[in-house]
Motif scaffolding. Structure first.
Motif, PDB file in Angstrom:
ATOM      1  N   ASP A 108       0.799  -1.229   0.000  1.00 15.27           N
ATOM      2  CA  ASP A 108       0.000   0.000   0.000  1.00 15.27           C
ATOM      3  C   ASP A 108       0.833   1.281   0.000  1.00 15.27           C
ATOM      4  OD1 ASP A 108      -2.500  -1.050  -0.218  1.00 15.27           O
ATOM      5  OD2 ASP A 108      -3.080  -0.720   1.878  1.00 15.27           O
ATOM      6  N   ASP A 109       2.141   1.166   0.070  1.00 20.57           N
ATOM      7  CA  ASP A 109       2.988   2.359   0.037  1.00 20.57           C
ATOM      8  C   ASP A 109       3.113   2.847  -1.402  1.00 20.57           C
ATOM      9  OD1 ASP A 109       4.402  -0.234  -0.104  1.00 20.57           O
ATOM     10  OD2 ASP A 109       6.135   0.988  -0.600  1.00 20.57           O
ATOM     11  N   GLN A 110       3.474   4.110  -1.535  1.00 19.33           N
ATOM     12  CA  GLN A 110       3.606   4.701  -2.855  1.00 19.33           C
ATOM     13  C   GLN A 110       5.044   5.140  -3.111  1.00 19.33           C
ATOM     14  OE1 GLN A 110       1.137   6.497  -0.734  1.00 19.33           O
ATOM     15  NE2 GLN A 110      -0.277   4.865  -1.251  1.00 19.33           N
ATOM     16  N   ASP A 111       5.450   4.964  -4.353  1.00 16.52           N
ATOM     17  CA  ASP A 111       6.728   5.501  -4.815  1.00 16.52           C
ATOM     18  C   ASP A 111       6.510   6.973  -5.134  1.00 16.52           C
ATOM     19  OD1 ASP A 111       9.358   5.680  -5.887  1.00 16.52           O
ATOM     20  OD2 ASP A 111       8.518   5.434  -7.897  1.00 16.52           O
ATOM     21  N   ARG A 112       7.355   7.836  -4.591  1.00 17.41           N
ATOM     22  CA  ARG A 112       7.239   9.271  -4.841  1.00 17.41           C
ATOM     23  C   ARG A 112       8.466   9.723  -5.624  1.00 17.41           C
ATOM     24  NH1 ARG A 112       7.653  10.809  -0.083  1.00 17.41           N
ATOM     25  NH2 ARG A 112       9.664  11.834  -0.234  1.00 17.41           N
ATOM     26  N   PRO A 113       8.307   9.937  -6.936  1.00 18.05           N
ATOM     27  CA  PRO A 113       9.452  10.369  -7.739  1.00 18.05           C
ATOM     28  C   PRO A 113       9.959  11.738  -7.295  1.00 18.05           C
ATOM     29  CG  PRO A 113       7.618   9.657  -9.127  1.00 18.05           C
ATOM     30  CD  PRO A 113       7.099   9.778  -7.728  1.00 18.05           C
ATOM     31  N   PRO A 114      11.249  11.991  -7.496  1.00 18.20           N
ATOM     32  CA  PRO A 114      11.776  13.318  -7.136  1.00 18.20           C
ATOM     33  C   PRO A 114      11.191  14.396  -8.039  1.00 18.20           C
ATOM     34  CG  PRO A 114      13.441  12.042  -8.303  1.00 18.20           C
ATOM     35  CD  PRO A 114      12.269  11.129  -8.073  1.00 18.20           C
TER      36      PRO A 114
END
Length: 172
Positions: A108-114
């Motif tokens: 359920d976590d999200q990847d947060r791009p820079p």
């Protein structure tokens, strides 16, 4: 107590007496794992491992005689402690149960791009974030998992300095 039970009791007690102390666990396992995550903030594997070892410090403090460290950490970190706890237990058990203020199901976590050219995603990146990261959504908004781990580790150092005198938290 039978002779067999007595022997087993002493074996267990002697194993506990040589178990890692909180400072050893912090210096050898927790801090290196969290610093690896700091250097690779978009890694799901490093995020989950950092949350697991950060939360498990609780057990080491209890073994060292501290009473209810969860309460002290929750009070000192607001949401961060419950985020780390939720990700830890959700990762180990696939999902959290109702005893967790922050629910988490593995994945359920999200990847947060820079927020840099070629990587920026309008709905995911955060302005002035050149590293990106992993985060989860809570009722109070998005929480960065590295920031949550770092806040909990700083709270351990502040609340229980007697256990972490030789530990270096300066790189968090």
């Amino acid at each position: 107590m039978t002779e067999h039970n007595l022997t087993a009791h002493f074996v267990i007690r002697s194993r506990l007496s040589i178990a890692m102390q909180p400072a050893e666990f912090m210096a050898e396992i927790v801090l290196p794992t969290v610093l690896e995550f700091r250097n690779d903030r978009r890694s799901r594997r490093r995020a989950y491992l950092a949350c697991i070892v950060t939360f498990q410090m609780n057990d080491h403090l209890k073994k060292a005689g501290e009473k209810r460290p969860e309460d002290a950490l929750r009070a000192a970190t607001d949401l961060s402690f419950d985020v780390v706890r939720g990700v830890c237990n959700g990762t180990k058990h696939v999902w959290t149960n109702d005893s967790h203020p922050i629910a988490f199901v593995i994945g359920d976590d999200q990847d947060r791009p820079p927020a840099i050219c070629d990587d920026l995603e309008c709905d995911a990146s955060e302005l002035e974030d050149g590293a990106g990261g992993r985060s989860i959504e809570t009722d109070q908004g998005s929480v960065d998992l590295y920031d949550a781990c770092a806040a909990v580790l700083r709270a351990y150092a502040e609340i229980y300095p007697q256990h972490f005198i030789r530990c270096d938290f300066s790189q968090l």
